[in-house]
Design a protein around this motif. Sequence first.
Motif, PDB file in Angstrom:
ATOM      1  N   ALA B 152       0.834  -1.209   0.000  1.00  0.00           N
ATOM      2  CA  ALA B 152       0.000   0.000   0.000  1.00  0.00           C
ATOM      3  C   ALA B 152       0.867   1.257   0.000  1.00  0.00           C
ATOM      4  CB  ALA B 152      -0.916  -0.010   1.204  1.00  0.00           C
ATOM      5  N   LEU B 155       2.449   1.740  -3.464  1.00  0.00           N
ATOM      6  CA  LEU B 155       1.470   2.233  -4.452  1.00  0.00           C
ATOM      7  C   LEU B 155       1.166   3.712  -4.195  1.00  0.00           C
ATOM      8  CD1 LEU B 155      -0.969  -0.816  -4.524  1.00  0.00           C
ATOM      9  CD2 LEU B 155       0.482  -0.064  -6.396  1.00  0.00           C
ATOM     10  N   ALA B 156       1.073   4.075  -2.902  1.00  0.00           N
ATOM     11  CA  ALA B 156       0.770   5.461  -2.552  1.00  0.00           C
ATOM     12  C   ALA B 156       1.894   6.395  -3.012  1.00  0.00           C
ATOM     13  CB  ALA B 156       0.568   5.568  -1.047  1.00  0.00           C
ATOM     14  N   SER B 159       1.417   7.075  -6.467  1.00  0.00           N
ATOM     15  CA  SER B 159       0.053   7.561  -6.721  1.00  0.00           C
ATOM     16  C   SER B 159      -0.753   6.581  -7.577  1.00  0.00           C
ATOM     17  CB  SER B 159       0.082   8.940  -7.417  1.00  0.00           C
ATOM     18  OG  SER B 159       0.818   9.855  -6.673  1.00  0.00           O
ATOM     19  N   LEU B 160      -0.601   5.318  -7.242  1.00  0.00           N
ATOM     20  CA  LEU B 160      -1.348   4.284  -7.991  1.00  0.00           C
ATOM     21  C   LEU B 160      -2.450   3.704  -7.094  1.00  0.00           C
ATOM     22  CD1 LEU B 160       1.666   2.441  -9.622  1.00  0.00           C
ATOM     23  CD2 LEU B 160      -0.026   3.834 -10.819  1.00  0.00           C
ATOM     24  N   PRO B 161      -3.581   3.332  -7.706  1.00  0.00           N
ATOM     25  CA  PRO B 161      -4.658   2.776  -6.873  1.00  0.00           C
ATOM     26  C   PRO B 161      -4.343   1.339  -6.414  1.00  0.00           C
ATOM     27  CG  PRO B 161      -5.293   2.705  -9.168  1.00  0.00           C
ATOM     28  CD  PRO B 161      -3.942   3.372  -9.135  1.00  0.00           C
ATOM     29  N   VAL B 162      -4.941   0.935  -5.311  1.00  0.00           N
ATOM     30  CA  VAL B 162      -4.742  -0.433  -4.787  1.00  0.00           C
ATOM     31  C   VAL B 162      -5.285  -1.478  -5.772  1.00  0.00           C
ATOM     32  CG1 VAL B 162      -5.285  -1.989  -2.843  1.00  0.00           C
ATOM     33  CG2 VAL B 162      -4.896   0.423  -2.429  1.00  0.00           C
ATOM     34  N   THR B 163      -6.301  -1.059  -6.548  1.00  0.00           N
ATOM     35  CA  THR B 163      -6.900  -2.005  -7.514  1.00  0.00           C
ATOM     36  C   THR B 163      -5.929  -2.420  -8.606  1.00  0.00           C
ATOM     37  OG1 THR B 163      -7.820  -0.079  -8.638  1.00  0.00           O
ATOM     38  CG2 THR B 163      -9.319  -1.322  -7.206  1.00  0.00           C
ATOM     39  N   LEU B 164      -4.797  -1.727  -8.678  1.00  0.00           N
ATOM     40  CA  LEU B 164      -3.807  -2.094  -9.693  1.00  0.00           C
ATOM     41  C   LEU B 164      -3.296  -3.521  -9.455  1.00  0.00           C
ATOM     42  CD1 LEU B 164      -2.047  -0.871 -12.076  1.00  0.00           C
ATOM     43  CD2 LEU B 164      -0.282  -0.564 -10.348  1.00  0.00           C
ATOM     44  N   ARG B 166      -4.835  -5.489  -7.158  1.00  0.00           N
ATOM     45  CA  ARG B 166      -5.966  -6.286  -6.681  1.00  0.00           C
ATOM     46  C   ARG B 166      -7.213  -5.867  -7.451  1.00  0.00           C
ATOM     47  NH1 ARG B 166      -6.230  -8.113  -0.666  1.00  0.00           N
ATOM     48  NH2 ARG B 166      -8.301  -9.022  -0.547  1.00  0.00           N
TER      49      ARG B 166
END
Lengths: 245, 401
Positions: B152, B155-156, B159-164, B166
Motif C-alpha cells: 500500500a 502504491l501510494a 500515486s497508484l490505486p490499490v486495484t492495480l 488487486r
Amino acid sequence: MIEARHLTKTFRDKKRGEIHATEAVSFQVVPGQIYGLLGANGAGKTTTLRLLATLLQPTAGSATVAGFDVVRDAQHVRAHVGFLAASTALYGRLTARETIAYFGKLNGMAAEDIQHRTQRLADELDMHEFLDRRCDKFSTGMKQKTSIARTLIHDPVVMIFDEPTVGLDVMAARTIVRFVRDCRARGKTVIYSTHVMSEVEKLCDVIGIIHGGRLLAEGTLEQLRDRFGEQEMEEIFVKVAGEEG
Amino acid sequence: MNWKNIITIYLKELRDMLRDRRTLISMIVIPTLVMPGLVLGIGFVSYKIVNQARSTVPAVMVLGGEDSPKARAALAANQRIKIIPTTADWKQRISDKKVRAAVEIPSGFDAAIERGAPTAIKIYNYEGEMRSGFAVGEVRRFFTQYRDKVIAARLAERSLPVTLIRPFDVNSENVAPPEKVGGNVIGGLIPYFFLLLSFTGAMYPAMDLTAGEKERGTMEAILSSPIARIDLVLGKFFMVLTASLSTVLFSLVSMGLTFVIGGAMLARSGAAQRAALPSLDPFGLLAVVGMVLPMAVLFSAALLTISLFAKSFKEAQSYVSPLIIVIIMPAVVGLLPGVELNARLALVPILNVSLVSKELVSGVWHWNYLALIFGSSCVYAAIALALAVRMFNREDVIFRT
C-alpha cells in the motif's frame, strides 16, 4: 398307547460316517403300563424317545403315539405327550406359575383352565410356597416339581421320561418315581428310559433292553429272569449286552 | 402358522428379556446414555482444549533480523504472539513444545524492502501440533498484513490505486439450506450409528434365545410342545426385532436430545451461533429409520440363524462378534467422499442404506433408489427369515452335540 415298528435312525457324521443310533426298534406300550427302556449311555434310549416325541424324524420304520403317526401327525402327537428329561431345564427368569401357564398356552388351553389345573397341580405337588418365585432361585426338588407340573398341565395321555432321575439326590428322585407311579395309576401310557437297574426293577411293568441301537430283549421282570436264569437285573443286562458284544 | 402361538412365544420372550439385566443394558442403557455421553463428552472436552489453546498467547522465537529493527519492532508489538529471547537450542525447544514456533528474518530484511529487492521470511514449526499450528497462523497473519502495508505504501508513493494489484476480490457464499450442510457434515454418521445399533441391539437376544436356550436345556421342552417350528421361529424373531428396533429408537431419542442439549450448551457458551450447528431434515431422519427397518429384519433373522447353529452362548459369540466388521465396512464405505449412490450400489445391502440415508437427512429424496433399496432389503430380509425357519427344522442343528 405307543407302538414302534422297526424304528430306525441314522445320523451322518463327517468324521465317523454313518451312525446307526437305533436299528429296527419295535415295541408296544399300552395304557396303564410303564415300559422301561434300559440301556447304557449311547445305547439309543434318548434317540428312541426323541423319535416318539417327534423331536427327531425316523430314517426308516414308523411309530404311532396316542393313535397319531409320529411323522404325519407330529403336532397331534406332541399335543398328547408329556416329555420330561433330566436334561430339560426351566426358564430361570420366569416364576413357576408363569412357566406352567406358558406351556398350558402352548398346548392351546384357555386361561381359566390353566388357572384351575395349576391350582390342582400345586396342591398335588405341594408347590404353593414357591409358585410365584423365580425358577433360578429354586432347589433341585422345586425345579423337579415345576418340571412335572409343566409336563402335566395339558393332562397328556402319554408320558415320556428320558432318564429323569439323573443327577438328582435321593429325595428328588423319589418325587419323580412317585410321580411316574401316579401316571400309571391314572391310566396313562408311560415309557421310561434309564440305566439304573434298580429303577426298572421297582417301577417297570415291561422292560426292553437296548444296546447298540437295537432292542435285544423284552419282557416282564419275571420273564427276563426265567429266560436268562438270573435274579438280579444287572446280571440279566450284562448277559444280554455281553452276548451281543 | 398360528398367530396365537407366535404371540404367546413373543410375550414370554419379552417378559424374560425385560427381566434380564444384560439385555436391558445393551438395548436401553448403551444407546440412551453412552451415545450422548460420548458425543457431548468428546465435544465438550475438545471444545475446552481448543478454547484454552486459542486463549494462550504462543511463545515464538525470532532468529536473525538484528539489522532489521523495523520488522522486529512491529513483530514484538503484536499482542497475539509472545516473543521470547532466542536460545541456541530453539529447534529442541520447539520439539519439546516449550516454544511453539520460530521465525527467521533474513539479514538485511528491512533494507531489502526499502530497495524493493526480493526477500523471504521462514517459519519453523512442529507439524501437526495444534498449538504450534496456531502460532504459525498468527505469525503468517502478521507478515501478510505487514506485506500488505508495504504494498500500500509503495502504491501510494507512485500515486497508484490499490486495484492495480488487486483488480477484483473472490468471495464465496453458502446457498445450501442448513439441513443439506448438516447432511453432508454428519448425515453419513446417522445411518452408520443406526445400522450398528440395530445390529448390536439384536445380538444378545438372538444368541440368548437360540444358543442360550440350547445350553440351558430349555430348547428340548419347547420343541416337545405342540407348536409348529415356524411359530417358534417367528415368536423369537419378533422378540429379536423388537430389541433391535428399540435400540434404534432409544438412540434416536437420545440423539435428538443430544443435539438439543449440545446446541443449547454451545449457544450459551457463545462459541457458535445456533445457525452454525448442522441441522437435519426431520422427515429425512424418520425415513432413515424406515430404511433401517428391513435391515433390522435382516440382522435379526441372520443372527438367529447363525446363533442357532452354536451349541453354547460362548460359541455363538465367537460366530457373531466378527460380523460387526461386516456391518461396519459397508457403512464406512458409505461415509467416504466420492462414493455416490447408483443402481448397482443400491442393491448392496447396508452400503445402499448408508448412501441413501446420507441423502435423506440432507433433504434429497431419490424415490426410485428408495424403492429399489427398500424392495431389495425386504427380499434379503425374507431370505434370511426363511433360512432361520429352515435351520429350526434341521435336527443336526437343533440337536448339534
